[in-house]
Motif scaffolding. Structure first.
Motif, PDB file in Angstrom:
ATOM      1  N   LEU A 310       0.809  -1.214   0.000  1.00  7.80           N
ATOM      2  CA  LEU A 310       0.000   0.000   0.000  1.00  7.80           C
ATOM      3  C   LEU A 310       0.844   1.266   0.000  1.00  7.80           C
ATOM      4  CD1 LEU A 310      -2.919  -0.893   2.455  1.00  7.80           C
ATOM      5  CD2 LEU A 310      -2.863  -1.045  -0.044  1.00  7.80           C
ATOM      6  N   ALA A 311       1.874   1.298   0.810  1.00  4.30           N
ATOM      7  CA  ALA A 311       2.642   2.534   0.967  1.00  4.30           C
ATOM      8  C   ALA A 311       3.762   2.669  -0.054  1.00  4.30           C
ATOM      9  CB  ALA A 311       3.232   2.608   2.384  1.00  4.30           C
ATOM     10  N   LEU A 312       4.147   1.552  -0.676  1.00  2.62           N
ATOM     11  CA  LEU A 312       5.294   1.593  -1.583  1.00  2.62           C
ATOM     12  C   LEU A 312       4.945   1.008  -2.942  1.00  2.62           C
ATOM     13  CD1 LEU A 312       7.716   0.733   1.266  1.00  2.62           C
ATOM     14  CD2 LEU A 312       7.876   2.800  -0.098  1.00  2.62           C
ATOM     15  N   PHE A 313       3.738   1.343  -3.400  1.00  2.54           N
ATOM     16  CA  PHE A 313       3.306   1.103  -4.774  1.00  2.54           C
ATOM     17  C   PHE A 313       3.438  -0.358  -5.202  1.00  2.54           C
ATOM     18  CE2 PHE A 313       4.809   5.467  -4.351  1.00  2.54           C
ATOM     19  CZ  PHE A 313       3.668   6.162  -4.720  1.00  2.54           C
ATOM     20  N   GLY A 314       2.643  -1.188  -4.555  1.00  2.00           N
ATOM     21  CA  GLY A 314       2.624  -2.588  -4.937  1.00  2.00           C
ATOM     22  C   GLY A 314       3.952  -3.283  -4.719  1.00  2.00           C
ATOM     23  N   SER A 315       4.681  -2.837  -3.693  1.00  2.00           N
ATOM     24  CA  SER A 315       6.015  -3.374  -3.371  1.00  2.00           C
ATOM     25  C   SER A 315       7.005  -3.177  -4.516  1.00  2.00           C
ATOM     26  CB  SER A 315       5.932  -4.855  -2.989  1.00  2.00           C
ATOM     27  OG  SER A 315       5.125  -5.034  -1.843  1.00  2.00           O
ATOM     28  N   MET A 316       6.740  -2.193  -5.375  1.00  2.00           N
ATOM     29  CA  MET A 316       7.690  -1.858  -6.425  1.00  2.00           C
ATOM     30  C   MET A 316       8.931  -1.179  -5.852  1.00  2.00           C
ATOM     31  SD  MET A 316       7.009  -2.738  -9.505  1.00  2.00           S
ATOM     32  CE  MET A 316       5.629  -3.546 -10.325  1.00  2.00           C
ATOM     33  N   LEU A 317       8.783  -0.509  -4.727  1.00  2.00           N
ATOM     34  CA  LEU A 317       9.874   0.276  -4.180  1.00  2.00           C
ATOM     35  C   LEU A 317      10.419  -0.260  -2.866  1.00  2.00           C
ATOM     36  CD1 LEU A 317       8.537   3.856  -4.979  1.00  2.00           C
ATOM     37  CD2 LEU A 317      10.078   2.441  -6.316  1.00  2.00           C
ATOM     38  N   ALA A 318      10.013  -1.455  -2.481  1.00  2.00           N
ATOM     39  CA  ALA A 318      10.541  -2.058  -1.266  1.00  2.00           C
ATOM     40  C   ALA A 318      10.089  -3.498  -1.181  1.00  2.00           C
ATOM     41  CB  ALA A 318      10.078  -1.293  -0.023  1.00  2.00           C
ATOM     42  N   ALA A 319      10.780  -4.275  -0.363  1.00  2.00           N
ATOM     43  CA  ALA A 319      10.399  -5.652  -0.079  1.00  2.00           C
ATOM     44  C   ALA A 319      10.184  -5.802   1.419  1.00  2.00           C
ATOM     45  CB  ALA A 319      11.484  -6.617  -0.547  1.00  2.00           C
ATOM     46  N   PRO A 320       9.182  -6.566   1.844  1.00  2.00           N
ATOM     47  CA  PRO A 320       8.987  -6.791   3.278  1.00  2.00           C
ATOM     48  C   PRO A 320      10.261  -7.328   3.916  1.00  2.00           C
ATOM     49  CG  PRO A 320       7.141  -7.665   2.016  1.00  2.00           C
ATOM     50  CD  PRO A 320       8.193  -7.294   1.015  1.00  2.00           C
ATOM     51  N   ALA A 321      10.622  -6.774   5.041  1.00  2.00           N
ATOM     52  CA  ALA A 321      11.872  -7.172   5.694  1.00  2.00           C
ATOM     53  C   ALA A 321      11.791  -8.593   6.230  1.00  2.00           C
ATOM     54  CB  ALA A 321      12.201  -6.211   6.834  1.00  2.00           C
ATOM     55  N   THR A 322      12.880  -9.315   6.100  1.00  2.00           N
ATOM     56  CA  THR A 322      13.031 -10.611   6.756  1.00  2.00           C
ATOM     57  C   THR A 322      14.217 -10.586   7.710  1.00  2.00           C
ATOM     58  OG1 THR A 322      14.377 -11.467   4.936  1.00  2.00           O
ATOM     59  CG2 THR A 322      12.002 -11.854   4.823  1.00  2.00           C
ATOM     60  N   ASP A 323      14.832  -9.416   7.848  1.00  2.00           N
ATOM     61  CA  ASP A 323      16.009  -9.267   8.696  1.00  2.00           C
ATOM     62  C   ASP A 323      16.252  -7.780   8.878  1.00  2.00           C
ATOM     63  OD1 ASP A 323      18.237  -9.932  10.186  1.00  2.00           O
ATOM     64  OD2 ASP A 323      19.480 -10.533   8.487  1.00  2.00           O
ATOM     65  N   PHE A 324      17.065  -7.426   9.857  1.00  2.00           N
ATOM     66  CA  PHE A 324      17.459  -6.030  10.020  1.00  2.00           C
ATOM     67  C   PHE A 324      18.454  -5.649   8.927  1.00  2.00           C
ATOM     68  CE2 PHE A 324      20.006  -2.762  12.464  1.00  2.00           C
ATOM     69  CZ  PHE A 324      19.079  -1.753  12.279  1.00  2.00           C
ATOM     70  N   LEU A 325      19.446  -6.506   8.654  1.00  2.00           N
ATOM     71  CA  LEU A 325      20.348  -6.288   7.527  1.00  2.00           C
ATOM     72  C   LEU A 325      19.574  -6.548   6.240  1.00  2.00           C
ATOM     73  CD1 LEU A 325      23.652  -8.052   8.682  1.00  2.00           C
ATOM     74  CD2 LEU A 325      23.263  -5.584   8.452  1.00  2.00           C
ATOM     75  N   PRO A 326      19.632  -5.635   5.278  1.00  2.00           N
ATOM     76  CA  PRO A 326      18.888  -5.844   4.030  1.00  2.00           C
ATOM     77  C   PRO A 326      19.588  -6.856   3.133  1.00  2.00           C
ATOM     78  CG  PRO A 326      20.171  -3.827   3.904  1.00  2.00           C
ATOM     79  CD  PRO A 326      20.347  -4.342   5.304  1.00  2.00           C
ATOM     80  N   PRO A 327      18.880  -7.434   2.149  1.00  2.00           N
ATOM     81  CA  PRO A 327      19.492  -8.404   1.240  1.00  2.00           C
ATOM     82  C   PRO A 327      20.658  -7.844   0.447  1.00  2.00           C
ATOM     83  CG  PRO A 327      17.111  -8.543   1.115  1.00  2.00           C
ATOM     84  CD  PRO A 327      17.423  -7.331   1.941  1.00  2.00           C
ATOM     85  N   GLY A 328      20.758  -6.509   0.326  1.00  2.00           N
ATOM     86  CA  GLY A 328      21.871  -5.909  -0.389  1.00  2.00           C
ATOM     87  C   GLY A 328      23.152  -5.830   0.404  1.00  2.00           C
ATOM     88  N   VAL A 329      23.170  -6.370   1.614  1.00  2.00           N
ATOM     89  CA  VAL A 329      24.359  -6.340   2.471  1.00  2.00           C
ATOM     90  C   VAL A 329      24.701  -7.761   2.898  1.00  2.00           C
ATOM     91  CG1 VAL A 329      25.261  -5.572   4.717  1.00  2.00           C
ATOM     92  CG2 VAL A 329      23.936  -3.997   3.291  1.00  2.00           C
ATOM     93  N   PRO A 330      25.956  -8.198   2.750  1.00  2.00           N
ATOM     94  CA  PRO A 330      26.329  -9.543   3.206  1.00  2.00           C
ATOM     95  C   PRO A 330      25.979  -9.741   4.678  1.00  2.00           C
ATOM     96  CG  PRO A 330      28.095  -8.574   1.914  1.00  2.00           C
ATOM     97  CD  PRO A 330      27.092  -7.480   2.134  1.00  2.00           C
ATOM     98  N   GLY A 331      25.563 -10.950   5.012  1.00  2.00           N
ATOM     99  CA  GLY A 331      25.160 -11.248   6.379  1.00  2.00           C
ATOM    100  C   GLY A 331      23.659 -11.278   6.553  1.00  2.00           C
ATOM    101  N   HIS A 332      22.913 -10.841   5.531  1.00  2.00           N
ATOM    102  CA  HIS A 332      21.451 -10.895   5.598  1.00  2.00           C
ATOM    103  C   HIS A 332      20.975 -12.332   5.786  1.00  2.00           C
ATOM    104  CE1 HIS A 332      17.234 -10.357   4.436  1.00  2.00           C
ATOM    105  NE2 HIS A 332      17.402 -11.413   3.662  1.00  2.00           N
ATOM    106  N   LEU A 333      19.969 -12.510   6.658  1.00  2.00           N
ATOM    107  CA  LEU A 333      19.358 -13.809   6.901  1.00  2.00           C
ATOM    108  C   LEU A 333      17.851 -13.704   6.694  1.00  2.00           C
ATOM    109  CD1 LEU A 333      21.142 -14.811  10.244  1.00  2.00           C
ATOM    110  CD2 LEU A 333      21.632 -15.735   7.969  1.00  2.00           C
ATOM    111  N   ASN A 334      17.241 -14.803   6.339  1.00  2.00           N
ATOM    112  CA  ASN A 334      15.778 -14.866   6.321  1.00  2.00           C
ATOM    113  C   ASN A 334      15.331 -15.342   7.700  1.00  2.00           C
ATOM    114  OD1 ASN A 334      15.195 -14.020   3.644  1.00  2.00           O
ATOM    115  ND2 ASN A 334      15.919 -16.003   2.895  1.00  2.00           N
ATOM    116  N   ARG A 335      15.233 -14.394   8.609  1.00  2.00           N
ATOM    117  CA  ARG A 335      14.888 -14.706   9.998  1.00  2.00           C
ATOM    118  C   ARG A 335      13.383 -14.933  10.148  1.00  2.00           C
ATOM    119  NH1 ARG A 335      19.051 -13.504  13.625  1.00  2.00           N
ATOM    120  NH2 ARG A 335      20.723 -12.185  12.788  1.00  2.00           N
TER     121      ARG A 335
END
Length: 508
Positions: A310-335
């Motif tokens: 709703l807030a980010l245009f059909g998730s075109m501009l963001a993805a629901p978080a699965t971690d505090f570290l984003p997927p664009g940074v090494p160390g990201h986990l699907n917590r």
């Protein structure tokens, strides 16, 4: 590249993040040879601000500069540092001493790359007259301000240099792949050792580059790159859809939604992870009224997928978080973050006799405002509390003064390494630790990550430190950044994400 001290909740969001790895689109339109593209036509919203490695601090300059210049290391597809101008190195003295051995390489000017060039380039970046905004990136070497003396670097011989750090720092090898650590011919500073050379720059209009035949690495299949500068979003999209550009990005949410409605465009849209993360935080001083059950209840009140939809245009501009570290940074986990459970959220707050009003603070950025409005609706509906929104014009000052008990915050990492986020947001007494959080277990994990002798050990330690804050719901991750790229059918691009989305020489 954005300067490290730019905490980005109040900046214009180029957002935003999904961890998809694109498949090769089926060829259509203009045909391409089986050997891949030989001529790449790009279109950018902004011109490069500079191609001086000591001064680069904007995304366009970083993307182009990374093809012209190189450092001792480079980042592979997992953003792990691997050999570049240094073909190997040794680490000794408990992680304090790095000895680099340079490969046989030459600059586009024809000069040979020498170890002395590192001393020349880095000393120039630190010189007050250069006015580099990047001197803080020399911190692992014990210097960070213009005019500081670079005593940590020793030129052993023409092909060997040694760095003696005041303390171990596992971020160093990643930093060496980025400006201001890139090397250039001291006699021709515009000449780098990368796979492409700049042929012509029509400022504000276009840049033209060609493959460097003397490049030490594999011969790029893309032999020519033309970059058109078009600030107008609509015109830039028209240029792409008409076939005049192979790759384009930097579009608005409504533009992308309209583009994606046409099934023919499905394979052309790629959401590339960035190094940006947005979360809800609780200040331990002003927000002391939020205990562990209360923080968990608020986390359970939130539907992240609905938020980005709703807030980010059909998730075109963001993805629901699965971690505090984003997927664009090494160390990201699907917590396993707390799931959306409105019944449990309301029951927990009722049992704790939690107040009937929740105050939520955030910057006056338009995107964050939309996010706040949806969170207001979600949390109110789930908990039965009234959520009062407080847009703050001087958000960062107010947060630093511990005046915001419950807030939306964002960090955009300049370096694709977990310490860039965690040291700034979770380290006790860090300038941007708006949580005012001090936890011995987090501090211990950060210390171990910084001093780790291997990539794997460093990531594991940082993940452990981050996990403490996430498990305790000290931070409630909301969404991660993605940058949507449009790619012409027939091209295959392996997107890396983070700070440099992809490399021209790897386009097929």
């Amino acid at each position: 590249m954005v300067v490290r001290a730019t905490c980005a909740a109040g900046l214009a969001l180029t957002l935003l993040a999904s961890s998809c790895t694109p498949a090769t689109p089926a060829p259509s339109g203009s045909p391409r040879s089986s050997g891949g593209a030989s001529h790449l036509q790009l279109i950018e919203a902004e011109d490069a601000q500079t191609l001086d490695p000591a001064l680069i601090d904007d995304p366009t300059s970083l993307a182009i500069g990374s093809e012209i210049f190189q450092g001792l290391t480079r980042l592979d597809q997992n953003q792990r540092p691997v050999p570049s101008l240094a073909d190997h190195w040794e680490i000794s003295d408990a992680g304090r001493t790095y000895t680099f051995h340079l490969r046989s390489a030459q600059y586009q000017s024809g000069a040979t790359v020498q170890a002395q060039d590192a001393l020349t380039a880095w000393t120039r970046a630190l010189a007050p007259g250069t006015a580099s905004p990047l001197t803080i990136f020399f911190s692992p070497l014990g210097v960070r301000y213009p005019g500081d003396s670079l005593s940590a670097l020793q030129v052993v011989d023409s092909k060997t240099l040694r760095l003696r750090l005041p303390q171990p720092n596992s971020e160093l090898l990643t930093l060496l792949a980025l400006p201001p650590y890139w090397l250039a011919d001291p006699k021709q500073p515009s000449s780098g050792s990368g796979p492409y050379r700049l042929d012509r720059w029509d400022h504000g209009r276009a840049l033209h580059l060609s493959a460097f035949d003397g490049y030490w690495g594999a011969r790029p299949s893309v032999r020519k790159v033309d970059i058109e500068i078009e600030p107008d979003n609509a015109k830039r999209l028209d240029r792409f859809t008409s076939g005049a550009a192979d790759v384009a990005h930097g579009f608005t949410g409504p533009q992308l939604l309209a583009f994606a409605r046409d099934p023919a465009h499905t394979a052309e849209l790629h959401k590339v992870p960035t190094a940006r993360t947005t979360w809800l935080g609780f200040n331990t001083s002003a927000g002391s009224g939020y205990g562990p059950p209360d923080r968990l209840a608020i986390a359970q009140a939130i539907d992240r997928s609905r938020l980005t939809d709703l807030a980010l245009f059909g998730s075109m501009l963001a993805a629901p978080a699965t971690d505090f570290l984003p997927p664009g940074v090494p160390g990201h986990l699907n917590r396993q973050l707390p799931g959306h459970d409105p019944v449990a959220a309301r029951a927990a707050l009722d049992q704790a006799s939690f107040p009937r009003t929740i105050d939520l603070y955030f910057s006056t950025n338009a995107t964050v405002g939309r996010v706040a409005a949806d969170l207001q609706d979600q949390i109110s509906s789930a908990t039965g509390r009234s959520v009062v929104l407080h847009p703050i014009g001087d958000f960062f000052n107010q947060a630093a003064l511990d005046k915001l008990p419950f807030f939306i915050d964002t960090w955009s990492a300049d370096v694709p390494y977990p310490s860039d986020i965690l040291e700034n947001v979770l380290r006790a007494n860090a300038q941007f630790n708006n949580l005012r959080l001090f936890d011995p277990e987090i501090e211990r994990g950060l210390d171990q990550g910084r001093a780790a002798a291997s990539w794997e050990a460093a990531l594991a330690a940082y993940q452990q430190a981050e996990g403490v804050a996430v498990t305790q719901n000290r931070v409630i991750p909301l969404y991660s950044g993605v940058e949507p790229y449009l790619v012409k059918p027939g091209l295959h691009i392996t997107f890396i994400g983070g700070t440099i989305a992809y490399r021209w020489e790897e386009v097929r």
